[in-house]
Design an enzyme around this catalytic site. Structure first.
Site, mmCIF file in Angstrom:
data_model
loop_
_atom_site.group_PDB
_atom_site.id
_atom_site.type_symbol
_atom_site.label_atom_id
_atom_site.label_comp_id
_atom_site.label_asym_id
_atom_site.label_seq_id
_atom_site.Cartn_x
_atom_site.Cartn_y
_atom_site.Cartn_z
ATOM 1 N N SER A 8 -10.618 -0.066 3.614
ATOM 2 C CA SER A 8 -9.779 -0.232 4.815
ATOM 3 C C SER A 8 -9.236 1.122 5.255
ATOM 4 C CB SER A 8 -8.595 -1.142 4.507
ATOM 5 O OG SER A 8 -9.069 -2.371 4.045
ATOM 6 N N ARG B 64 0.839 -1.217 0.000
ATOM 7 C CA ARG B 64 0.000 0.000 0.000
ATOM 8 C C ARG B 64 0.867 1.257 0.000
ATOM 9 N NH1 ARG B 64 -2.536 -3.658 -0.779
ATOM 10 N NH2 ARG B 64 -4.548 -4.303 0.065
ATOM 11 N N GLU C 42 -4.438 4.098 6.021
ATOM 12 C CA GLU C 42 -4.282 3.846 4.588
ATOM 13 C C GLU C 42 -4.943 5.005 3.816
ATOM 14 O OE1 GLU C 42 -5.113 -0.281 3.305
ATOM 15 O OE2 GLU C 42 -6.178 0.596 1.616
HETATM 16 C C1 LIG Z 1 -15.524 0.014 -0.568
HETATM 17 C C2 LIG Z 1 -14.048 0.246 -0.837
HETATM 18 C C3 LIG Z 1 -13.217 -0.846 -1.022
HETATM 19 C C4 LIG Z 1 -11.852 -0.657 -1.270
HETATM 20 N N1 LIG Z 1 -11.072 -1.762 -1.443
HETATM 21 C C5 LIG Z 1 -9.759 -1.616 -1.684
HETATM 22 C C6 LIG Z 1 -8.928 -2.773 -1.884
HETATM 23 O O1 LIG Z 1 -9.391 -3.918 -1.883
HETATM 24 N N2 LIG Z 1 -7.614 -2.570 -2.094
HETATM 25 C C7 LIG Z 1 -7.056 -1.313 -2.148
HETATM 26 O O2 LIG Z 1 -5.837 -1.219 -2.350
HETATM 27 N N3 LIG Z 1 -7.822 -0.219 -1.972
HETATM 28 C C8 LIG Z 1 -9.150 -0.325 -1.750
HETATM 29 N N4 LIG Z 1 -9.928 0.785 -1.560
HETATM 30 C C9 LIG Z 1 -9.303 2.125 -1.613
HETATM 31 C C10 LIG Z 1 -9.439 2.839 -2.995
HETATM 32 O O3 LIG Z 1 -10.379 2.193 -3.792
HETATM 33 C C11 LIG Z 1 -8.108 2.899 -3.756
HETATM 34 O O4 LIG Z 1 -7.122 3.514 -2.977
HETATM 35 C C12 LIG Z 1 -8.223 3.651 -5.084
HETATM 36 O O5 LIG Z 1 -7.046 3.479 -5.832
HETATM 37 C C13 LIG Z 1 -8.488 5.150 -4.912
HETATM 38 O O6 LIG Z 1 -8.765 5.696 -6.185
HETATM 39 P P1 LIG Z 1 -9.465 7.099 -6.336
HETATM 40 O O7 LIG Z 1 -9.470 7.452 -7.775
HETATM 41 O O8 LIG Z 1 -10.802 7.079 -5.669
HETATM 42 O O9 LIG Z 1 -8.466 8.038 -5.535
HETATM 43 P P2 LIG Z 1 -8.840 9.313 -4.662
HETATM 44 O O10 LIG Z 1 -9.466 8.863 -3.390
HETATM 45 O O11 LIG Z 1 -9.583 10.295 -5.484
HETATM 46 O O12 LIG Z 1 -7.389 9.871 -4.364
HETATM 47 C C14 LIG Z 1 -6.523 9.182 -3.498
HETATM 48 C C15 LIG Z 1 -5.207 9.978 -3.386
HETATM 49 O O13 LIG Z 1 -4.552 9.998 -4.641
HETATM 50 C C16 LIG Z 1 -4.400 11.340 -5.148
HETATM 51 N N5 LIG Z 1 -4.685 11.263 -6.583
HETATM 52 C C17 LIG Z 1 -5.766 10.728 -7.200
HETATM 53 N N6 LIG Z 1 -5.612 10.739 -8.531
HETATM 54 C C18 LIG Z 1 -4.404 11.306 -8.776
HETATM 55 C C19 LIG Z 1 -3.655 11.595 -9.973
HETATM 56 N N7 LIG Z 1 -4.118 11.307 -11.177
HETATM 57 N N8 LIG Z 1 -2.438 12.167 -9.826
HETATM 58 C C20 LIG Z 1 -1.932 12.449 -8.593
HETATM 59 N N9 LIG Z 1 -2.586 12.208 -7.445
HETATM 60 C C21 LIG Z 1 -3.803 11.642 -7.535
HETATM 61 C C22 LIG Z 1 -5.412 12.169 -4.360
HETATM 62 O O14 LIG Z 1 -4.989 13.516 -4.243
HETATM 63 C C23 LIG Z 1 -5.432 11.456 -3.021
HETATM 64 O O15 LIG Z 1 -4.355 11.855 -2.211
HETATM 65 C C24 LIG Z 1 -11.310 0.648 -1.326
HETATM 66 C C25 LIG Z 1 -12.161 1.751 -1.148
HETATM 67 C C26 LIG Z 1 -13.520 1.556 -0.925
HETATM 68 C C27 LIG Z 1 -14.423 2.748 -0.762
#
Ligand SMILES: Cc1cc2nc3c(=O)[nH]c(=O)nc-3n(C[C@H](O)[C@H](O)[C@H](O)COP(=O)(O)OP(=O)(O)OC[C@H]3O[C@@H](n4cnc5c(N)ncnc54)[C@H](O)[C@@H]3O)c2cc1C
Length: 374
Positions: A266, A179, A369
């Site tokens: 998580s 992570r 996380e």
């Molecule tokens: C129900 C649920 C289940 C999940 N299960 C998992 C799992 O099984 N495994 C896992 O690893 N994660 C899991 N996650 C966490 C999440 O899905 C991941 O971390 C995912 O990659 C986040 O993507 P996002 O586009 O929503 O990022 P965001 O939440 O929009 O951003 C996350 C971070 O990245 C930065 N960011 C986003 N896009 C960019 C970009 N293009 N350039 C630079 N910075 C950027 C943001 O500023 C922020 O700091 C889960 C979340 C939920 C709600």
């Protein structure tokens, strides 16, 4: 007299459809009512560059957002929230066994996984149904069901926020860990991820032994409930579509849907501890589940064993806890939830109480996380 910065904002608004005082409630999965001072969507690389140019002149904090599924807002954001919404999936190269495919940062992660599974490109099927965008996937090296996205990433293309220069990071330069990556540490807030190139396997069954060998790819079936789920589905020789279907079905059953209960998956990482600490804990807590790390895992020599944070949290009595609308999910203690009107500080306060009690009982300090934005 109109100030220079206000003038710039006006020009910027006209050029980029910049909206003011935008609610972020529907733009992050915790679903708190928070507001961005300015909000804009960037659909192309050149829009990202234009935004960076204006940002240099306006001197305001910026936040890049994908689907908001890994963030906790603790207050309104007093700067510009930029939602990366660039689209496109292109094959860069392919040979008999592999395909090298580049996906733009704004592509929805699970739709991209579906795209790959539909074409029988394997490697991502265990990461089905993880919310978010392709661009965020390398940031915390998303992982599930025994697979991490680092196993398939060839390179990540970024723009440096200060210089506006583009750079391509190889897999090794991304410094992936559990992570974790360089984008979550040294480069946090310093680069925008534009696209990610994956090296995936073309499938075709060639052998069987424990895990199934398909082409050059090993289907990872021995993690958690995956094999029993495939059994329940009546699948004997799974394809990557079967693996995706099984992962989706387990996740739908086990994880709270953010559309119904606000959460960011998580909230804490599983702690990785040293042998010395493990030995002392096993005397007091012989029933503690332990996953020994093989050499090279997470690339940190000090580490030795991973302990499920969910177990630690449950042992401290937090499972199902609720105070107002902030709570710990009754089935998944690793997931903190917003039952409706919880605020960011209330969720963060709960997280801090959990961290303290786990540290007091086990001497292990949990790390979050989720990205706390405040
Ligand atoms: C129900 C649920 C289940 C999940 N299960 C998992 C799992 O099984 N495994 C896992 O690893 N994660 C899991 N996650 C966490 C999440 O899905 C991941 O971390 C995912 O990659 C986040 O993507 P996002 O586009 O929503 O990022 P965001 O939440 O929009 O951003 C996350 C971070 O990245 C930065 N960011 C986003 N896009 C960019 C970009 N293009 N350039 C630079 N910075 C950027 C943001 O500023 C922020 O700091 C889960 C979340 C939920 C709600």
């Amino acid at each position: 007299m109109i100030s220079r910065s206000f003038e710039l904002i006006l020009t910027f608004r006209n050029a980029m459809h910049l909206d003011q005082k935008v609610s972020l409630k529907a733009l992050h999965t915790f679903g708190m009512e928070v507001e961005a001072r300015y909000f804009v969507e960037a659909k192309t690389h050149s829009e990202v560059l234009t935004l960076l140019n204006y940002r240099h002149m306006i001197h305001m904090p910026i936040l890049f957002l994908g689907c908001g599924s890994n963030v906790l807002f603790t207050r309104n954001f007093g700067g510009i929230v930029i939602r990366i919404n660039s689209k496109g999936i292109v094959i860069r190269d392919e040979d008999e066994n592999h395909v090298h495919v580049t996906a733009e940062a704004g592509e929805n992660w699970d739709e991209f996984v579906q795209h790959c599974v539909d074409r029988e490109w394997s490697g991502l099927e265990n990461l089905s149904l993880i919310p978010g965008t392709v661009g965020a996937s390398p940031i915390q090296n998303i992982g599930a069901y025994g697979v991490e996205v680092k196993d398939t990433i060839e390179s990540v293309q970024v723009i440096e926020i200060d210089s506006g220069k583009q750079k391509r990071f190889t897999n090794a330069e991304c410094q992936f860990g559990y992570r974790d990556s360089i984008f979550k540490r040294a480069l946090k807030g310093k680069v925008i991820i534009l696209n990610v190139t994956f090296r995936l396997n073309k499938t075709g069954v060639t052998g069987l032994q424990g895990d199934r060998v398909m082409g050059n790819s090993l289907l990872k079936l021995d993690y958690g409930d995956l094999r029993p789920e495939l059994g329940r589905m009546g699948v004997i020789e799974p394809t990557i579509s079967d693996v995706r279907a099984a992962v989706c079905s387990i996740r739908r059953r086990k994880l709270p849907d953010p559309a119904e209960i606000g959460n960011a998956g998580s909230f804490f990482k599983n702690p990785v501890i040293s042998k010395k600490l493990l030995d002392s804990l096993q005397t007091g807590f012989p029933e503690m589940p332990v996953y020994l790390q093989s050499p090279g895992d997470d690339a940190v020599s000090e580490t030795f064993a991973k302990i499920p944070a969910a177990w630690l949290i449950e042992q401290c009595g937090w499972k199902g806890y609720r105070s107002g609308d902030a709570g710990v999910h009754p089935n998944q203690p690793l997931v903190l939830v917003n039952y409706g009107n919880a605020t960011g500080p209330q969720i963060l306060g709960l997280a801090n109480h959990i961290i303290s009690s786990v540290e007091q009982k086990f001497g292990i300090r949990l790390e979050t996380e989720v990205n706390v934005i405040g």
